[in-house]
Design a protein around this motif. Sequence first.
Motif, PDB file in Angstrom:
ATOM      1  N   UNK A 136      48.322  19.938  12.148  1.00 41.85           N
ATOM      2  CA  UNK A 136      48.015  18.641  12.757  1.00 41.85           C
ATOM      3  C   UNK A 136      49.266  17.942  13.276  1.00 41.85           C
ATOM      4  N   UNK A 137      50.351  17.989  12.483  1.00 47.84           N
ATOM      5  CA  UNK A 137      51.532  17.179  12.801  1.00 47.84           C
ATOM      6  C   UNK A 137      52.729  17.985  13.288  1.00 47.84           C
ATOM      7  N   UNK A 138      52.715  19.306  13.119  1.00 48.26           N
ATOM      8  CA  UNK A 138      53.868  20.110  13.529  1.00 48.26           C
ATOM      9  C   UNK A 138      55.120  19.665  12.800  1.00 48.26           C
ATOM     10  N   UNK A 139      56.223  19.501  13.540  1.00 44.50           N
ATOM     11  CA  UNK A 139      57.473  19.055  12.932  1.00 44.50           C
ATOM     12  C   UNK A 139      57.435  17.589  12.536  1.00 44.50           C
ATOM     13  N   UNK A 140      56.329  16.908  12.878  1.00 44.30           N
ATOM     14  CA  UNK A 140      56.156  15.539  12.430  1.00 44.30           C
ATOM     15  C   UNK A 140      55.808  15.447  10.955  1.00 44.30           C
ATOM     16  N   UNK A 141      55.489  16.581  10.326  1.00 42.35           N
ATOM     17  CA  UNK A 141      55.284  16.604   8.885  1.00 42.35           C
ATOM     18  C   UNK A 141      56.672  16.619   8.240  1.00 42.35           C
ATOM     19  N   UNK A 142      57.106  15.467   7.757  1.00 44.36           N
ATOM     20  CA  UNK A 142      58.487  15.319   7.300  1.00 44.36           C
ATOM     21  C   UNK A 142      58.643  15.386   5.786  1.00 44.36           C
ATOM     22  N   UNK A 143      57.556  15.425   5.044  1.00 44.02           N
ATOM     23  CA  UNK A 143      57.651  15.630   3.594  1.00 44.02           C
ATOM     24  C   UNK A 143      56.321  16.144   3.073  1.00 44.02           C
ATOM     25  N   UNK A 144      56.412  17.060   2.119  1.00 47.46           N
ATOM     26  CA  UNK A 144      55.226  17.576   1.443  1.00 47.46           C
ATOM     27  C   UNK A 144      55.672  18.012   0.054  1.00 47.46           C
TER      28      UNK A 144
END
Length: 469
Positions: free
Chosen positions: A244-252
């Motif tokens: 969904x977010x690509x590199x916009x997923x900044x923490x998991x």
Amino acid sequence: MEKTELVTRLKEIAGEGNVFTGTETEPFLSEPRGRWTGKAAAVVRPGTTEEVAAILKIASETGTPVVPQGGNTGLVGGQIPDMSGTAVILSTARLNRIRDIDPDGNTITVEAGVVLQAVQEAADAHDRLFPLSLGSQGSCQIGGNLSTNAGGTGALAHGVARDLCLGLEVVLPTGEILDDLNKLKKDNTGYNLRNLFIGAEGTLGVITAAVLKLFPKPAGRATAFVALPSPAEALALFARARGEAGNGLTAFELMARIGVEFSVRHIEGVRDPLGEHHPWYVLMEISSGQSEEDARGKLEAVLEYGLEDGLVLDAAIAESYAQHADFWRLREGMSESQKPEGGSIKHDISVPVDSVPDFLAEADKAVLAIEPGSRICAFGHLGDGNIHYNISQPVGADRKVFLQLAEVITPAVHGIVRAHGGSISAEHGIGQMKRAELAETKQPVALDLMRRIKKAFDPAGIMNPGKVL
């Protein structure tokens, strides 16, 4: 050279007030967990690269061991000298200048002693982001971050310290200065020398300055604290969030329930964001270059998918910066919150991302077979496979007796890591703690090449002896 003569020469280089001996050296002689303590002939704090060069030249001529030390936040003993008392600790604390910031080119040039948080703040003042983020960022220094190839929570989207560095200035053991403060993203002129020093833990030379990458500051950010049944559901949710977010997923960030309980119990101001207890949690953050609304929309889409598919049990979305900070305080307090619970056997490991659930299940089984009362506090960066697999002592157990079980537990855990093609040191380094195990597990050709490189750069063996190799 006699100690008194050595100290005199060091004072001539760095100044009377920047050379410590006797009891003045004590703050530099042990590390945060208290596992390693050493002795030093002196501590010297050079203020320029030229002073570092002069110090290493003397050390090379006299065979004096040199132990580089930054903020002294390392957790594997890499910054602590041995007990011989012959070493000089070279503190980079006075190498603390920001030499240049280039917002258009997205670079910042800093000296090794600049504290990580100061780099973050300098970038923010120019509407830029320096994404390296660590729990110790208020005291750790850039030189140490690079020397250990630090990872942290920002590695998911932006990589580890090695990925964030374009160029280095390094003083070699001979006193020669390698000036490779290169701002270029494309430079194919021979060997990439900087990567030899990043992750070398001060065994090849002293990093004195670096050119670091900056990034545009996100226009919006959305953060959620999510409850899940198990790491398997967390992995499935991660795949959806990345899609969904690509590199916009900044923490998991993955956390076991017991880690949440420890943080709530022992870290001031921390509370459980969700009303009910759940087995596992994820701290998820999505950033957007467009807007806050865009980031939130993507986060809500991921959570809706997770709820519909039974991956998510409950979730809370931060409605303010204060709530966002509260979520992160809970996660970042997990290491510290284990101390009041007694002895802890810690592992900083990584496995392929899709192996994380199986690793956790297999490691839990092995540990509980050894000590059924163990309290397993696993947490870490699911998106890059880095898990801090920590084991707190049983309630009421003898701390010393429990810690002795590390001789059995750690080989069992690391054996499972290797079976999954993982690493026994994901982001803390080798230092003193894992030196023997590195020799046992590294491929013979790789280990031989490392030894050849060490001999070529440091034939006298003065740089941080007894570490890594």
